[in-house]
Design an enzyme around this catalytic site. Structure first.
Site, PDB file in Angstrom:
ATOM      1  N   LYS A  83      -8.519  35.435  31.239  1.00  0.00           N
ATOM      2  CA  LYS A  83      -9.802  36.145  31.309  1.00  0.00           C
ATOM      3  C   LYS A  83      -9.940  37.061  30.093  1.00  0.00           C
ATOM      4  O   LYS A  83      -9.014  37.791  29.742  1.00  0.00           O
ATOM      5  CB  LYS A  83      -9.847  37.017  32.573  1.00  0.00           C
ATOM      6  CG  LYS A  83     -10.617  36.417  33.730  1.00  0.00           C
ATOM      7  CD  LYS A  83     -10.743  37.455  34.824  1.00  0.00           C
ATOM      8  CE  LYS A  83     -11.692  36.999  35.891  1.00  0.00           C
ATOM      9  NZ  LYS A  83     -11.824  38.018  36.964  1.00  0.00           N
TER      10      LYS A  83
HETATM   11  O1  G3P Z   1     -12.817  39.635  39.725  1.00  0.00           O
HETATM   12  C1  G3P Z   1     -14.045  39.636  39.084  1.00  0.00           C
HETATM   13  C2  G3P Z   1     -15.132  40.127  39.989  1.00  0.00           C
HETATM   14  O2  G3P Z   1     -15.229  39.271  41.089  1.00  0.00           O
HETATM   15  C3  G3P Z   1     -14.959  41.567  40.412  1.00  0.00           C
HETATM   16  O3  G3P Z   1     -15.926  41.882  41.337  1.00  0.00           O
HETATM   17  O4  G3P Z   1     -16.249  43.385  43.298  1.00  0.00           O
HETATM   18  O5  G3P Z   1     -15.089  44.277  41.240  1.00  0.00           O
HETATM   19  O6  G3P Z   1     -17.558  43.773  41.194  1.00  0.00           O
HETATM   20  P1  G3P Z   1     -16.194  43.407  41.788  1.00  0.00           P
END
Ligand code: G3P
Length: 220
Positions: A83
């Site tokens: 990533k």
């Molecule tokens: O892992 C990437 C993404 O899904 C993170 O989401 O919940 O931290 O906005 P969030």
């Protein structure tokens, strides 16, 4: 649509994998920090549980450090996808890594131009964060629809991973929009399987089954 689970928690991954619906895992520094384990050890265990793309985030800030870190992460397992944040230095790193056949998932995507540039740089995946857009009053899923349309206009093969999912509706809309993947938090994933009418139906069937006469066992 491929279903990824958005967690670094081993128990959650094991439980979800047992349902047979998990195609991969996405992690990020926040999710990894919750597990209190060294990164490489944790990712190796996750890779042993899921035979699919496992996203692990590089945290270096300039492109040549990102490239160096990504090469190291990619060596953990053949399924590791690195990533990289959608910033200029990240795009420079993706361009180098794509030539070395290191698969990247360009993350923290919040606009269609960003997604277009990620694909141009050679990203294997792009992760638009729909929940964080919703959180500030945008319609996150509109971004998915825009990216899908742009990618389809030009036959772009970069895969769209709908990320930052907050609820079942995000998953339904992701599938309706033609996203390639959705990365779903464990709790949302568990809720997606449930329906009160299914529970009611199971209870009714079990209660009626009790009324079925049982065959006499021989000799009784
Ligand atoms: O892992 C990437 C993404 O899904 C993170 O989401 O919940 O931290 O906005 P969030």
């Amino acid at each position: 649509m491929k279903i990824f689970i958005d967690t670094a928690n081993i128990q959650q991954i094991k439980d979800a994998v047992d349902t047979g619906i998990i195609d991969g895992v996405t992690t990020n520094p926040t999710l990894v920090s919750r597990e209190g384990r060294p990164l490489v050890e944790l990712i190796k265990e996750i890779c042993s549980l899921v035979d699919g793309p496992i996203s692990v985030e590089a945290v270096s800030q300039n492109w040549h450090e990102i490239v160096k870190e990504a090469r190291h992460l990619a060596k953990i397992d053949k399924n590791v996808v690195v990533k990289v944040p959608l910033v200029k230095e990240g795009l420079k790193a993706v361009k180098v890594l794509s030539k070395e056949k290191v698969q990247t998932n360009v993350t923290l995507c919040f606009s269609a131009p960003q997604a277009l540039f990620a694909a141009k740089a050679g990203a294997a995946y792009v992760s638009p964060f729909v929940g964080r857009l919703d959180d500030i009053g945008h319609v996150g899923m509109d971004l998915i629809r825009d990216i899908r349309r742009i990618y389809d206009n030009y036959g772009i093969r970069t895969q769209i991973i709908v990320a930052s999912i907050r609820n079942p509706l995000h998953v339904i809309e992701a599938a309706m929009a033609g996203a390639d993947c959705a990365t779903i938090p464990y709790d949302v994933l568990m809720n997606l399987m449930k329906h009160p009418l299914t529970d009611i139906g199971v209870e009714r069937f079990l209660n009626d089954w009790k009324k079925v006469p049982k065959a006499r066992s021989p000799g009784r």
